[in-house]
Scaffold this motif. Structure first.
Motif, PDB file in Angstrom:
ATOM      1  N   GLY A   7     172.917  24.616   9.042  1.00  0.00           N
ATOM      2  CA  GLY A   7     173.635  23.578   7.864  1.00  0.00           C
ATOM      3  C   GLY A   7     172.913  24.144   6.717  1.00  0.00           C
ATOM      4  N   LYS A   8     171.966  25.006   6.590  1.00  0.00           N
ATOM      5  CA  LYS A   8     171.500  25.134   5.037  1.00  0.00           C
ATOM      6  C   LYS A   8     172.188  26.214   4.767  1.00  0.00           C
ATOM      7  CE  LYS A   8     166.773  24.444   6.811  1.00  0.00           C
ATOM      8  NZ  LYS A   8     167.177  25.033   8.263  1.00  0.00           N
ATOM      9  N   PRO A   9     172.315  26.077   3.319  1.00  0.00           N
ATOM     10  CA  PRO A   9     173.325  27.112   2.658  1.00  0.00           C
ATOM     11  C   PRO A   9     172.197  28.490   2.598  1.00  0.00           C
ATOM     12  CG  PRO A   9     170.863  25.539   1.422  1.00  0.00           C
ATOM     13  CD  PRO A   9     170.686  25.245   2.658  1.00  0.00           C
ATOM     14  N   MET A  10     173.096  29.149   2.606  1.00  0.00           N
ATOM     15  CA  MET A  10     173.033  30.979   2.059  1.00  0.00           C
ATOM     16  C   MET A  10     172.072  30.878   1.025  1.00  0.00           C
ATOM     17  SD  MET A  10     177.404  32.509   2.811  1.00  0.00           S
ATOM     18  CE  MET A  10     176.679  34.212   2.353  1.00  0.00           C
ATOM     19  N   PHE A  14     176.931  29.932 -12.198  1.00  0.00           N
ATOM     20  CA  PHE A  14     175.302  30.510 -11.440  1.00  0.00           C
ATOM     21  C   PHE A  14     174.088  29.903 -11.458  1.00  0.00           C
ATOM     22  CE2 PHE A  14     178.298  34.647 -12.428  1.00  0.00           C
ATOM     23  CZ  PHE A  14     178.195  35.054 -11.067  1.00  0.00           C
ATOM     24  N   ARG A  15     173.991  29.397 -13.016  1.00  0.00           N
ATOM     25  CA  ARG A  15     173.254  28.034 -12.593  1.00  0.00           C
ATOM     26  C   ARG A  15     173.353  26.642 -11.076  1.00  0.00           C
ATOM     27  NH1 ARG A  15     169.217  25.629 -11.850  1.00  0.00           N
ATOM     28  NH2 ARG A  15     168.440  24.132 -13.223  1.00  0.00           N
ATOM     29  N   LYS A  16     173.987  26.692 -11.216  1.00  0.00           N
ATOM     30  CA  LYS A  16     174.285  26.124  -9.559  1.00  0.00           C
ATOM     31  C   LYS A  16     173.572  26.615  -8.637  1.00  0.00           C
ATOM     32  CE  LYS A  16     177.825  23.051 -10.733  1.00  0.00           C
ATOM     33  NZ  LYS A  16     179.680  23.185 -10.844  1.00  0.00           N
ATOM     34  N   GLN A  17     173.843  28.143  -8.632  1.00  0.00           N
ATOM     35  CA  GLN A  17     173.528  28.628  -7.404  1.00  0.00           C
ATOM     36  C   GLN A  17     172.099  28.909  -8.261  1.00  0.00           C
ATOM     37  OE1 GLN A  17     175.498  30.646  -5.179  1.00  0.00           O
ATOM     38  NE2 GLN A  17     173.779  29.979  -4.325  1.00  0.00           N
ATOM     39  N   LEU A  18     171.424  28.978  -8.992  1.00  0.00           N
ATOM     40  CA  LEU A  18     170.538  29.298  -9.178  1.00  0.00           C
ATOM     41  C   LEU A  18     169.286  27.885  -8.174  1.00  0.00           C
ATOM     42  CD1 LEU A  18     167.894  30.709 -10.356  1.00  0.00           C
ATOM     43  CD2 LEU A  18     168.056  29.211 -12.363  1.00  0.00           C
ATOM     44  N   ASP A  19     169.878  26.936  -7.683  1.00  0.00           N
ATOM     45  CA  ASP A  19     168.938  25.829  -6.792  1.00  0.00           C
ATOM     46  C   ASP A  19     168.610  25.878  -5.301  1.00  0.00           C
ATOM     47  OD1 ASP A  19     169.101  24.621  -9.522  1.00  0.00           O
ATOM     48  OD2 ASP A  19     171.153  23.325  -8.862  1.00  0.00           O
TER      49      ASP A  19
END
Lengths: 411, 674
Positions: A284-287, A352-357
């Protein structure tokens, strides 16, 4: 040639010379800073606007910009700065940082200038991309990472996990007619890194020690193969142009790619951006995609390093970041700018800001460049099925270890 | 050209007076050669000697400074450890230290955490408040400390010593500055910088005065020449050789005396250096009493190199280690000896150049064809700067070990001799027998060479074959729309080749490429073109074939049109078939146009970077790399510049051999024709 033309030429020459002298004496009043960048189009216009704002704001320095073509950029820096030529400030992604620091006389360390206030104003973790051997060499300006870009006509809600992703993608795949649920450059290690990081893998351990054949890396490659071979949701031999054309024809529903991809999407295709899914197989770890961070560097050969740093500080300020984001379509590292109502309304920036986390900076070791070719070879072999992930990655590991040993020769 | 060149040679011969005769005697070729050889050898020898002595002196100064700097760093570490909060005792201790030094020494102690100047004996700092944060003007101090800390980290983590951990610099005339990091709890937390004046060095004397070196051998040579003239009866040719040998002998004797005196002087200088270092160490030991615990054992903890490795020249009790000292002296003397041998060979060359009459002939040619030489000078200068300099630089680079990590060091420090060539040419690990059959090592030079040769031969064959067929077709008399066909067929040549290459790459795409689409249309299985060594080779071949046939076609067409129709008429009358006409008339008469085109095409194809790089990229796994793309990848993907330079030099040598061979062949074919 008549005497008249000769006189004319002489007179033009003298006027030009005088003009140069006048220009030179006028410039002496304020410090002149030259900044090199590789922006084009909107990005260039926005950047020049920011520079104009800076020039209007203060009287100590006049900043001039020079757009250098991207292909020649890194080599131009490598060749000119150590010989006392070149810009005062330059902007480039972090992947060459290690190489420039190792070569020496290129990038000025700015640890001494950087204070906690600046660091606190940036998105956390960005400074690590600008740090090499515990020394800070630049201020992070913009970042790029891949995220999930999906065709809203085909996919209503973006999948949150890889389980959902495979389910959605299988429903949209019809290989004989060239339709695929998912498309990304999975054989390109830069794109694969997102999966690799989810499994806890990495290419270099501490001290730039290669760890390409680690069990985590092998597991991540096997996951990718499952998508390609078992689930059959990915097209063969994926190049960036192929993916763009598939997406534009509505034949690829979900694409993993970065902001650069959006420029290739045709207007008729409606898309949205969401973070990459979490990987069920990795607990369940994010990519976690690799971040490339564009840094502002003070050139080691600059005569005006303090003025250059002051300008770099302005570039990462909220004021400048808003222009870069809204007009240039960039993703600034400034934290406060994402709270700006205009930026809040922009779905691309927010996506893209959300992906940054979850993104992690791509390593900036000089040795990184040695990794690309062997790893690409390995990935190709794995995808074509001519070698198992274990064997191919082991070979790549051996090649990289060997070339690093050849590169570092002690005394 | 010839009438221009001959114009100025008619000049009145000067009258033969006794003064002129004496001058001619004094300036005879052997004497001129000897004088120049002695001058060159003497000046160069002096220069080498100065360099070697300066290196010895600099080395001694650096050693003493590092000795003192290391002692200071240990001293400061103890002081800071004892009083982490209060820096007043440290400041006082440093002031005492400076008090005992003869010159105006400055010591600074900087802690990296918080960029703080803990203590300083600099007059300006003494007046102000201490400790304090470094100012912006003192940023370089902080950066220097960071650099040394990072260097120690790098060396430790990589297990190789490639970054100096101590900085020694010369901030001004007669001063030396050494910066040594100090540790607390095993970590580098700051550094000590010691800036001090250098003791005066006695001025260096040349091993032999230049005047003496010149005059004595010359005088002997003139005497020999005089006696030779007196004796008479010696043929002019023999006399020239005798004088040449005398000059060589005199030069060798002078050279030997000079070199041995110089080496002796260097030896003395090295010994003086050793005793100076030992003396400095004894003085330091008496100062830092706390370190007595470490004052035993064979290695001196303070006498270290810039990587903080003990030099092993000085034992901990201050006695020199004789073997190591001799080895160190040898390391300075050996390069000097080598340089002097080079000098000797150079001198002999100069003597031979003059005494054997080469100089005279050269002067005559130049004055005879002076305008010709004048006209080629601009081109020669251009060639020198644009061609020969980069070329020579590349060759020089190939003898070093330059990589991205050491581009800031001078090439002379990186000299590795023929190592790169040995690595390239001496690696025969081409194929290995494994459990699943033979595995080929695609990275090996010989494999790449093999592919390059296959590539070149196949391409030239295709280019010539296709070009020939098309040219013969286009040369058909009475063919309509010939101009249109010709333009269409030349088009591939006119389009920039990288565009063509990228289009062909797309054509070979496994799933979406036109070629595989075509195969599928006829029910075949799509081919993964870039996966197999052979199929990947075919992709490059197809692309380059497409690019190269127009050139050949144009050349051959030109050749065909120059063949007179009478020949064919006569052949037809004699009853020759079309095939006989082709083999006996067309082909032999095409040879003079074809051979240069083939030679050119071989060189182009051999180094056809674009097609390989852009189409197959050397896939799979570098198996289809040709030499030039491999050299590119070594330089710009692996950053091993010197190795790549050696690779390029090997490519050059291969083409050179080919060129010489081809020229011979061409001459042979020309001989057949004329």
């Amino acid at each position: 040639m008549t005497r008249k033309t000769l006189t004319l030429i002489a007179r033009t020459f003298v006027t030009a010379l005088a003009g140069c002298l006048v220009a030179a004496s006028a410039a002496r009043a304020a410090t002149e800073l030259t900044v090199w960048h590789a922006y084009r189009g909107d990005e260039k216009a926005a950047f020049e606007k920011v520079v104009g704002m800076y020039n209007a704001k203060q009287k100590d320095a006049v900043v001039k910009t020079l757009a250098v073509p991207y292909d020649a950029y890194a080599d131009k820096i490598t060749a000119s700065v150590p010989r006392g030529k070149g810009p005062d400030v330059f902007i480039f992604a972090q992947d060459r940082l290690g190489g420039w620091v190792e070569a020496g006389q290129t990038i000025e360390p700015i640890d001494f200038f950087v204070d906690d206030k600046i660091v606190a104003s940036l998105v956390p973790g960005m400074m690590s991309a600008m740090t090499y051997r515990d020394t800070v060499y630049g201020l992070p300006l913009n970042y790029k990472s891949i995220a999930m870009i999906y065709n809203t006509a085909l996919v209503k809600t973006p999948p949150k996990t890889t389980g959902e992703l495979v389910k959605v993608a299988k429903g949209l795949t019809n290989a004989p007619s060239g339709r695929f649920g998912l498309a990304y450059e999975y054989s390109n290690f830069f794109f694969h890194a997102a999966l690799m990081n989810a499994f806890g893998g990495q290419v270099f351990g501490p001290g730039a020690k290669p760890t390409i054949d680690s069990p985590q890396n092998v597991a991540s490659v096997k996951q990718m193969l499952r998508w390609y071979k078992t689930d059959g949701i990915l097209p063969a031999d994926p190049s960036s142009t192929l993916i763009a054309s598939l997406f534009n024809e509505g034949k690829a529903a979900i694409v993993f790619s970065g902001p650069w991809f959006l420029g290739e999407v045709q207007d008729k295709v409606k898309y949205a951006i969401a973070p990459l899914p979490t990987v069920d197989e990795a607990g369940g770890k994010p990519m976690k995609p690799w971040l490339t961070v564009e840094g502002v560097y003070v050139s080691a050969g600059s005569q005006h390093k303090e003025a250059a740093y002051a300008f770099a500080e302005f570039l990462v300020s909220t004021e400048a970041a808003a222009v870069l984001a809204l007009e240039g379509g960039q993703l600034p590292t400034n934290k406060a700018v994402y709270a700006d109502p205009r930026v809040m309304k922009n779905p691309t920036l927010q996506g893209f800001r959300k992906q940054l986390d979850t993104a992690v900076p791509m390593p900036n070791y000089a040795e990184m460049t040695l990794m690309w070719s062997p790893v690409t070879t390995a990935m190709n072999k794995i995808v074509k099925g001519s070698a198992t992930p274990e064997v191919a990655l082991k070979e790549a590991q051996a090649t990289v270890t060997d070339s690093i040993a050849k590169l570092r020769k002690g005394k | 050209m010839t009438d221009l060149a001959h114009l100025p040679t008619t000049r009145a011969a000067p009258a033969d007076t006794p003064a002129r005769r004496t001058l001619r005697f004094l300036l005879q070729p052997a004497a001129l050669g000897l004088a120049l050889a002695l001058l060159v050898a003497g000046l160069l020898g002096n220069w080498f000697h100065r360099q070697a002595s300066a290196e010895l002196v600099a080395d001694r100064q650096a050693r003493i400074s590092i000795l003192e700097g290391s002692a200071l760093a240990d001293f400061v570490a103890i002081q800071v450890g004892a009083n982490p909060e209060d820096q007043a005792p440290l400041q006082q201790a440093l002031l005492d230290w400076v008090e005992r030094s003869p010159g105006d020494d400055d010591i600074r102690v900087v802690r990296l955490g918080g960029a703080r100047l803990l203590a300083s004996t600099h007059p300006a700092d003494r007046a102000g408040e201490l400790p304090r944060r470094l100012t912006r003007e003192e940023k370089w101090l902080f950066d220097l400390g960071q650099e040394l800390r990072a260097a120690a980290d790098t060396n430790a983590s990589e297990g190789v010593f490639r970054k100096p951990q101590i900085e020694v610099s010369r901030p001004g005339e007669g001063r030396i500055r050494v910066t040594v990091p100090y540790l607390s709890d095993g970590q580098i937390t700051g550094f000590v910088q010691h800036d001090r004046p250098l003791p005066a060095v006695s001025p260096l004397r040349a091993p032999l005065p230049l005047a003496l070196l010149l005059v004595v051998p010359l005088a002997v040579l003139w005497l020999a020449a005089l006696s030779l003239n007196r004796q008479g009866g010696v043929a002019a040719g023999a006399g020239k050789w005798i004088l040449f040998l005398v000059a060589v002998g005199l030069f060798s004797i002078a050279w030997y005396l000079y070199s041995s005196r110089a080496l002796e002087g260097l030896g003395t200088l090295a010994d003086e250096g050793q005793s100076a270092v030992a003396e400095a160490y004894q003085e330091l030991r008496s100062r830092v009493t706390d370190s007595d615990a470490a004052a035993s054992g064979p290695e001196n903890p303070w006498d270290v190199d810039v990587f903080q490795r003990p030099r092993g020249l000085l034992a901990a009790d201050g006695s020199p280690n004789a073997d190591a000292v001799r080895a160190a002296a040898d390391s300075v003397q050996q390069p000097y000896t080598r340089a002097m041998w080079g000098n000797w060979v150079l001198g002999l060359a100069v003597i031979a150049f003059f005494a054997l009459g080469v100089a005279r002939r050269l002067r005559e040619t130049i004055s005879e064809y002076r305008y010709a030489y004048l006209y080629v000078t601009p081109a020669m200068v251009g060639m020198l700067i644009l061609v020969f300099f980069p070329f020579a630089y590349g060759i020089a680079l190939s003898f070093t070990g330059q990589t991205i990590f050491n581009t800031n060091q001078p090439l002379t420090d990186l000299f590795v001799g023929l190592q790169n060539y040995r690595d390239i040419l001496g690696d025969f690990d081409v194929a290995r027998h494994t459990a699943d059959g033979w595995a080929i090592n695609y990275q090996n030079f010989y494999w790449t060479l093999f592919i390059t040769i296959c590539w070149t031969v196949a391409n030239v064959a295709i280019g010539v074959g296709l070009g020939m067929v098309l040219a013969l077709v286009l040369n058909t008399p009475g063919l309509r729309f010939k101009a249109i066909y010709r333009v269409l067929l030349i088009l591939p040549w006119a389009i920039p080749n990288y565009i063509t290459a990228l289009i062909w790459k797309a054509l070979f795409h496994q799933q979406f490429g036109a070629i595989n689409q075509g195969i599928q249309m006829f029910g075949g299985e799509p081919v993964a073109w870039f996966d197999g060594v052979f199929s990947s080779f075919i992709t490059g071949l197809a692309t380059n074939g497409w690019l190269s046939f127009p050139f050949m076609m144009v050349v051959i067409l030109g050749g065909l049109q120059s063949i007179s129709a009478d020949m064919y008429e006569a052949a037809t009358v004699e009853g020759a078939t079309r095939r006989q006409q082709f083999w006996s008339i067309t082909l032999p008469l095409l040879k003079p146009t074809l051979v240069p085109a083939v030679i050119l095409s071989v060189v182009w194809t051999f180094n056809m970077f674009n097609v390989i790089y852009l189409v197959s990229g050397g896939e799979p796994a570098g198996a289809n790399e040709i030499l030039i793309t491999k050299a590119y990848k070594i330089a710009f993907e692996e950053y091993r510049y010197a190795y790549s330079a050696a690779y390029s030099t090997v490519i050059f040598l291969i083409l050179l051999v080919y060129g010489v061979f081809q020229t011979r062949m061409t001459r042979a074919t020309e001989a057949v024709h004329t």
